[in-house]
Motif scaffolding. Structure first.
Motif, PDB file in Angstrom:
ATOM      1  N   ASN A 190       9.506 -18.579   4.960  1.00  0.00           N
ATOM      2  CA  ASN A 190       9.302 -19.991   4.630  1.00  0.00           C
ATOM      3  C   ASN A 190       7.813 -20.319   4.668  1.00  0.00           C
ATOM      4  O   ASN A 190       7.046 -19.703   5.412  1.00  0.00           O
ATOM      5  N   ASP A 191       7.452 -21.327   3.879  1.00  0.00           N
ATOM      6  CA  ASP A 191       6.055 -21.791   3.863  1.00  0.00           C
ATOM      7  C   ASP A 191       5.875 -22.775   5.033  1.00  0.00           C
ATOM      8  O   ASP A 191       5.693 -23.976   4.842  1.00  0.00           O
ATOM      9  N   ASP A 192       5.970 -22.229   6.245  1.00  0.00           N
ATOM     10  CA  ASP A 192       5.806 -23.062   7.445  1.00  0.00           C
ATOM     11  C   ASP A 192       5.126 -22.223   8.534  1.00  0.00           C
ATOM     12  O   ASP A 192       4.760 -21.059   8.291  1.00  0.00           O
ATOM     13  N   VAL A 193       4.954 -22.812   9.717  1.00  0.00           N
ATOM     14  CA  VAL A 193       4.193 -22.118  10.762  1.00  0.00           C
ATOM     15  C   VAL A 193       4.888 -20.825  11.196  1.00  0.00           C
ATOM     16  O   VAL A 193       4.227 -19.804  11.454  1.00  0.00           O
ATOM     17  N   ALA A 194       6.226 -20.852  11.244  1.00  0.00           N
ATOM     18  CA  ALA A 194       6.942 -19.632  11.634  1.00  0.00           C
ATOM     19  C   ALA A 194       6.708 -18.528  10.596  1.00  0.00           C
ATOM     20  O   ALA A 194       6.489 -17.352  10.950  1.00  0.00           O
ATOM     21  N   GLY A 195       6.726 -18.898   9.310  1.00  0.00           N
ATOM     22  CA  GLY A 195       6.462 -17.914   8.251  1.00  0.00           C
ATOM     23  C   GLY A 195       5.041 -17.381   8.346  1.00  0.00           C
ATOM     24  O   GLY A 195       4.795 -16.172   8.214  1.00  0.00           O
ATOM     25  N   LEU A 196       4.110 -18.287   8.599  1.00  0.00           N
ATOM     26  CA  LEU A 196       2.705 -17.897   8.741  1.00  0.00           C
ATOM     27  C   LEU A 196       2.544 -16.888   9.883  1.00  0.00           C
ATOM     28  O   LEU A 196       1.874 -15.852   9.737  1.00  0.00           O
ATOM     29  N   GLU A 197       3.189 -17.208  11.013  1.00  0.00           N
ATOM     30  CA  GLU A 197       3.053 -16.343  12.189  1.00  0.00           C
ATOM     31  C   GLU A 197       3.649 -14.962  11.917  1.00  0.00           C
ATOM     32  O   GLU A 197       3.054 -13.928  12.234  1.00  0.00           O
ATOM     33  N   ARG A 198       4.810 -14.927  11.285  1.00  0.00           N
ATOM     34  CA  ARG A 198       5.446 -13.650  10.993  1.00  0.00           C
ATOM     35  C   ARG A 198       4.557 -12.818  10.061  1.00  0.00           C
ATOM     36  O   ARG A 198       4.361 -11.625  10.252  1.00  0.00           O
ATOM     37  N   PHE A 199       4.025 -13.476   9.038  1.00  0.00           N
ATOM     38  CA  PHE A 199       3.171 -12.793   8.065  1.00  0.00           C
ATOM     39  C   PHE A 199       1.954 -12.177   8.763  1.00  0.00           C
ATOM     40  O   PHE A 199       1.659 -10.982   8.629  1.00  0.00           O
ATOM     41  N   SER A 200       1.279 -13.013   9.519  1.00  0.00           N
ATOM     42  CA  SER A 200       0.026 -12.580  10.129  1.00  0.00           C
ATOM     43  C   SER A 200       0.269 -11.471  11.152  1.00  0.00           C
ATOM     44  O   SER A 200      -0.447 -10.471  11.207  1.00  0.00           O
ATOM     45  N   ARG A 201       1.316 -11.665  11.965  1.00  0.00           N
ATOM     46  CA  ARG A 201       1.675 -10.637  12.961  1.00  0.00           C
ATOM     47  C   ARG A 201       1.963  -9.299  12.285  1.00  0.00           C
ATOM     48  O   ARG A 201       1.581  -8.235  12.779  1.00  0.00           O
ATOM     49  N   THR A 202       2.686  -9.350  11.162  1.00  0.00           N
ATOM     50  CA  THR A 202       3.059  -8.116  10.458  1.00  0.00           C
ATOM     51  C   THR A 202       1.817  -7.389   9.959  1.00  0.00           C
ATOM     52  O   THR A 202       1.705  -6.168  10.082  1.00  0.00           O
ATOM     53  N   ASN A 207     -13.404  -5.179   0.529  1.00  0.00           N
ATOM     54  CA  ASN A 207     -12.255  -5.974   0.986  1.00  0.00           C
ATOM     55  C   ASN A 207     -11.146  -5.978  -0.061  1.00  0.00           C
ATOM     56  O   ASN A 207     -11.407  -6.175  -1.246  1.00  0.00           O
ATOM     57  N   VAL A 208      -9.930  -5.769   0.421  1.00  0.00           N
ATOM     58  CA  VAL A 208      -8.749  -5.955  -0.432  1.00  0.00           C
ATOM     59  C   VAL A 208      -7.798  -6.876   0.317  1.00  0.00           C
ATOM     60  O   VAL A 208      -7.463  -6.594   1.474  1.00  0.00           O
ATOM     61  N   SER A 209      -7.375  -7.953  -0.310  1.00  0.00           N
ATOM     62  CA  SER A 209      -6.390  -8.841   0.320  1.00  0.00           C
ATOM     63  C   SER A 209      -5.060  -8.714  -0.427  1.00  0.00           C
ATOM     64  O   SER A 209      -4.211  -7.889  -0.065  1.00  0.00           O
ATOM     65  N   ARG A 210      -4.891  -9.489  -1.518  1.00  0.00           N
ATOM     66  CA  ARG A 210      -3.583  -9.489  -2.198  1.00  0.00           C
ATOM     67  C   ARG A 210      -3.166  -8.104  -2.676  1.00  0.00           C
ATOM     68  O   ARG A 210      -1.968  -7.793  -2.701  1.00  0.00           O
ATOM     69  N   GLY A 211      -4.127  -7.262  -3.053  1.00  0.00           N
ATOM     70  CA  GLY A 211      -3.807  -5.922  -3.547  1.00  0.00           C
ATOM     71  C   GLY A 211      -3.034  -5.088  -2.540  1.00  0.00           C
ATOM     72  O   GLY A 211      -2.250  -4.209  -2.911  1.00  0.00           O
ATOM     73  N   VAL A 212      -3.238  -5.356  -1.247  1.00  0.00           N
ATOM     74  CA  VAL A 212      -2.452  -4.693  -0.197  1.00  0.00           C
ATOM     75  C   VAL A 212      -1.260  -5.566   0.191  1.00  0.00           C
ATOM     76  O   VAL A 212      -0.125  -5.090   0.284  1.00  0.00           O
ATOM     77  N   LEU A 213      -1.516  -6.861   0.388  1.00  0.00           N
ATOM     78  CA  LEU A 213      -0.498  -7.745   0.979  1.00  0.00           C
ATOM     79  C   LEU A 213       0.755  -7.859   0.123  1.00  0.00           C
ATOM     80  O   LEU A 213       1.856  -8.068   0.642  1.00  0.00           O
ATOM     81  N   ARG A 214       0.600  -7.685  -1.195  1.00  0.00           N
ATOM     82  CA  ARG A 214       1.776  -7.836  -2.057  1.00  0.00           C
ATOM     83  C   ARG A 214       2.804  -6.729  -1.809  1.00  0.00           C
ATOM     84  O   ARG A 214       3.933  -6.809  -2.284  1.00  0.00           O
ATOM     85  N   HIS A 215       2.435  -5.693  -1.060  1.00  0.00           N
ATOM     86  CA  HIS A 215       3.376  -4.610  -0.760  1.00  0.00           C
ATOM     87  C   HIS A 215       4.241  -4.902   0.463  1.00  0.00           C
ATOM     88  O   HIS A 215       5.119  -4.115   0.807  1.00  0.00           O
ATOM     89  N   ASP A 234       7.295  -4.865   4.328  1.00  0.00           N
ATOM     90  CA  ASP A 234       7.573  -3.590   4.975  1.00  0.00           C
ATOM     91  C   ASP A 234       6.271  -2.973   5.511  1.00  0.00           C
ATOM     92  O   ASP A 234       5.318  -2.756   4.754  1.00  0.00           O
ATOM     93  N   VAL A 235       6.261  -2.682   6.806  1.00  0.00           N
ATOM     94  CA  VAL A 235       5.036  -2.196   7.449  1.00  0.00           C
ATOM     95  C   VAL A 235       4.600  -0.859   6.850  1.00  0.00           C
ATOM     96  O   VAL A 235       3.413  -0.624   6.606  1.00  0.00           O
ATOM     97  N   VAL A 236       5.567   0.013   6.581  1.00  0.00           N
ATOM     98  CA  VAL A 236       5.217   1.325   6.026  1.00  0.00           C
ATOM     99  C   VAL A 236       4.609   1.161   4.633  1.00  0.00           C
ATOM    100  O   VAL A 236       3.598   1.791   4.293  1.00  0.00           O
ATOM    101  N   ALA A 237       5.198   0.288   3.834  1.00  0.00           N
ATOM    102  CA  ALA A 237       4.668   0.070   2.470  1.00  0.00           C
ATOM    103  C   ALA A 237       3.270  -0.541   2.522  1.00  0.00           C
ATOM    104  O   ALA A 237       2.393  -0.189   1.718  1.00  0.00           O
ATOM    105  N   LEU A 238       3.044  -1.440   3.471  1.00  0.00           N
ATOM    106  CA  LEU A 238       1.693  -2.011   3.631  1.00  0.00           C
ATOM    107  C   LEU A 238       0.696  -0.911   3.988  1.00  0.00           C
ATOM    108  O   LEU A 238      -0.401  -0.835   3.429  1.00  0.00           O
ATOM    109  N   ARG A 239       1.101  -0.060   4.928  1.00  0.00           N
ATOM    110  CA  ARG A 239       0.199   1.023   5.350  1.00  0.00           C
ATOM    111  C   ARG A 239      -0.084   1.983   4.207  1.00  0.00           C
ATOM    112  O   ARG A 239      -1.222   2.440   4.031  1.00  0.00           O
ATOM    113  N   GLU A 240       0.947   2.277   3.420  1.00  0.00           N
ATOM    114  CA  GLU A 240       0.741   3.205   2.292  1.00  0.00           C
ATOM    115  C   GLU A 240      -0.214   2.599   1.267  1.00  0.00           C
ATOM    116  O   GLU A 240      -1.080   3.289   0.725  1.00  0.00           O
TER     117      GLU A 240
END
Ligand SMILES: O=C(O)c1cc(=O)[nH]c(=O)n1[C@@H]1O[C@H](COP(=O)(O)O)[C@@H](O)[C@H]1O
Length: 281
Positions: free
Chosen positions: A38-50, A248-256, A259-265
Motif C-alpha cells: 500500500n502507498d502508506d507508512v506500513a508499505g514504505l517501511e516494508r519497502f525500505s526494510r527489504t 548510482n542505480v535506483s529504479r533499475g534495481v528496485l523494480r526487481h 524478492d530479496v534474491v531477485a534484488l540481490r541478483e
C-alpha cells in the motif's frame, strides 16, 4: 565531537572491498504498487526494510531519497531514521539524498540535521545544492570535516534541464559546473586516499572531457538504468576519473523487488558490469 575516520577514507575502502555501486532507496508510489504494497507508512517501511536487508551487507553505499519518506510526514521521516541506522549497522555507508542548500546560517542547521553524530538522521554523507553560491555550504563543509562525514555537491546533474544553470558561462569564461568542480578540488587538496567532498556528475551526460573531473574526491554518478545510461558509458563519460566514480542505480534495481534474491541478483549484475567498465585493461 568524536570523529569517525574521514568519509573519503571510509568510502575508498568500501569501494575497494565491495565495488563502487550505490543502490538508491527510492520508494516511488509506483514501485510500492508493483511490490504489492500500500502507498502508506506500513508499505514504505516494508519497502525500505527489504532494500536494506537485501543490500546493506554487500553494496558500498545506500542512498535513501528523503523526498519519498517526507511525503508521509513525521511517520515517514521516522522510517527514514530507522532505515539509515539499520543500513549503517549492517555495514553500508549511507548517503542521504536530501539536496539541501540555503544561506549559511540555515545551512548550518541542515548540516546539524544530517552530519552531527547525535542527530537521529546521522548519515555518512549528504547531497547538497551549491546554487546559493558555493560559499553558502561552508558550515556543512566545516561540520563534515569535524564529524568524519562527507558532502556530494550538485555539479553537473543528470537531468536535461540542469544545463541552463550548470553550463552558464561566467565572466571569467569558466562555466558554473566547472566552477563547482574546482571548489571541490580545492577542498580535497592533499587528502589521501580520497577526499570527502564529492561531486554529483550524471552518467547521462556523454563525453565530459572538457571538464577537469580530477577533484581527488568521489564522483556520484546517477542516471544508470531508468534514466537511460548504462555501466558501459562510464569510461566514455568519466575518462581517467572513472576509478573515483560511485555509480548510482535506483529504479533499475528496485523494480526487481520485493524478492530479496531477485534484488540481490539485479544489483550483482549492475556491479559486475560496472566492475568490467571501470577496470583498466
Ligand atoms: O543527487 C542525486 O542523487 C541525483 C542527482 C542527479 O543529478 N540526478 C539524479 O537522478 N539524482 C538522484 O538519483 C536517483 C536516480 O534514480 P533512478 O533514475 O531511479 O536510478 C534519484 O534519487 C535522483 O533524485
Amino acid at each position: 565531537m568524536s570523529a569517525l575516520e574521514p568519509f573519503g577514507t571510509r568510502l575508498r575502502r568500501a569501494m575497494d572491498e565491495r565495488g563502487p555501486l550505490c543502490v538508491g532507496i527510492d520508494p516511488h508510489a509506483s514501485l510500492l504498487a508493483e511490490w504489492g504494497l500500500n502507498d502508506d507508512v506500513a508499505g514504505l517501511e516494508r519497502f525500505s526494510r527489504t532494500v536494506v536487508e537485501a543490500m546493506a551487507d554487500r553494496v558500498a553505499v545506500l542512498k535513501p531519497q528523503s523526498a519519498f519518506f517526507e511525503r508521509f510526514g513525521s511517520r515517514g521521516v521516522a522510517v527514514l531514521e530507522r532505515s539509515v541506522a539499520e543500513a549503517r549497522a549492517a555495514g553500508a555507508l549511507v548517503v542521504m539524498d536530501a539536496k539541501r542548500g540555503d544561506i549559511g546560517s540555515t545551512m548550518a542547521a541542515y548540516a546539524e540535521s544530517f552530519l552531527h553524530k547525535d542527530s537521529p538522521l546521522f548519515s555518512d554523507a549528504l547531497t547538497v545544492s551549491p546554487y546559493l553560491g558555493y560559499g553558502s555550504l561552508s558550515p556543512a563543509v566545516a561540520l563534515a570535516r569535524e564529524s568524519g562525514t562527507g558532502l556530494f555537491v550538485l555539479a553537473l546533474t543528470s537531468n536535461p534541464e540542469g544545463g541552463e544553470v550548470q553550463h552558464a558561462v561566467r565572466m571569467d569564461g569558466r562555466n558554473v559546473g566547472a566552477t563547482m568542480l574546482a571548489h571541490l578540488a580545492a577542498e580535497n587538496v592533499g587528502e589521501e586516499p580520497l577526499g570527502s567532498f564529492g561531486a554529483v556528475v550524471g552518467a547521462t551526460l556523454g563525453d565530459l572531457s572538457t571538464y577537469d573531473l580530477d577533484i581527488n574526491g568521489p564522483l556520484l554518478a546517477p542516471g544508470i538504468g531508468a534514466q537511460g545510461a548504462t555501466p558501459s558509458d562510464l569510461r566514455r563519460v568519466f575518462g581517467a576519473a572513472v576509478g573515483n566514480v560511485v555509480p548510482n542505480v535506483s529504479r533499475g534495481v528496485l523494480r526487481h523487488g520485493p524478492d530479496v534474491v531477485a534484488l540481490r541478483e539485479a544489483a550483482s549484475r549492475f556491479a559486475e558490469e560496472i566492475r568490467k567498465a571501470v577496470t583498466v585493461d
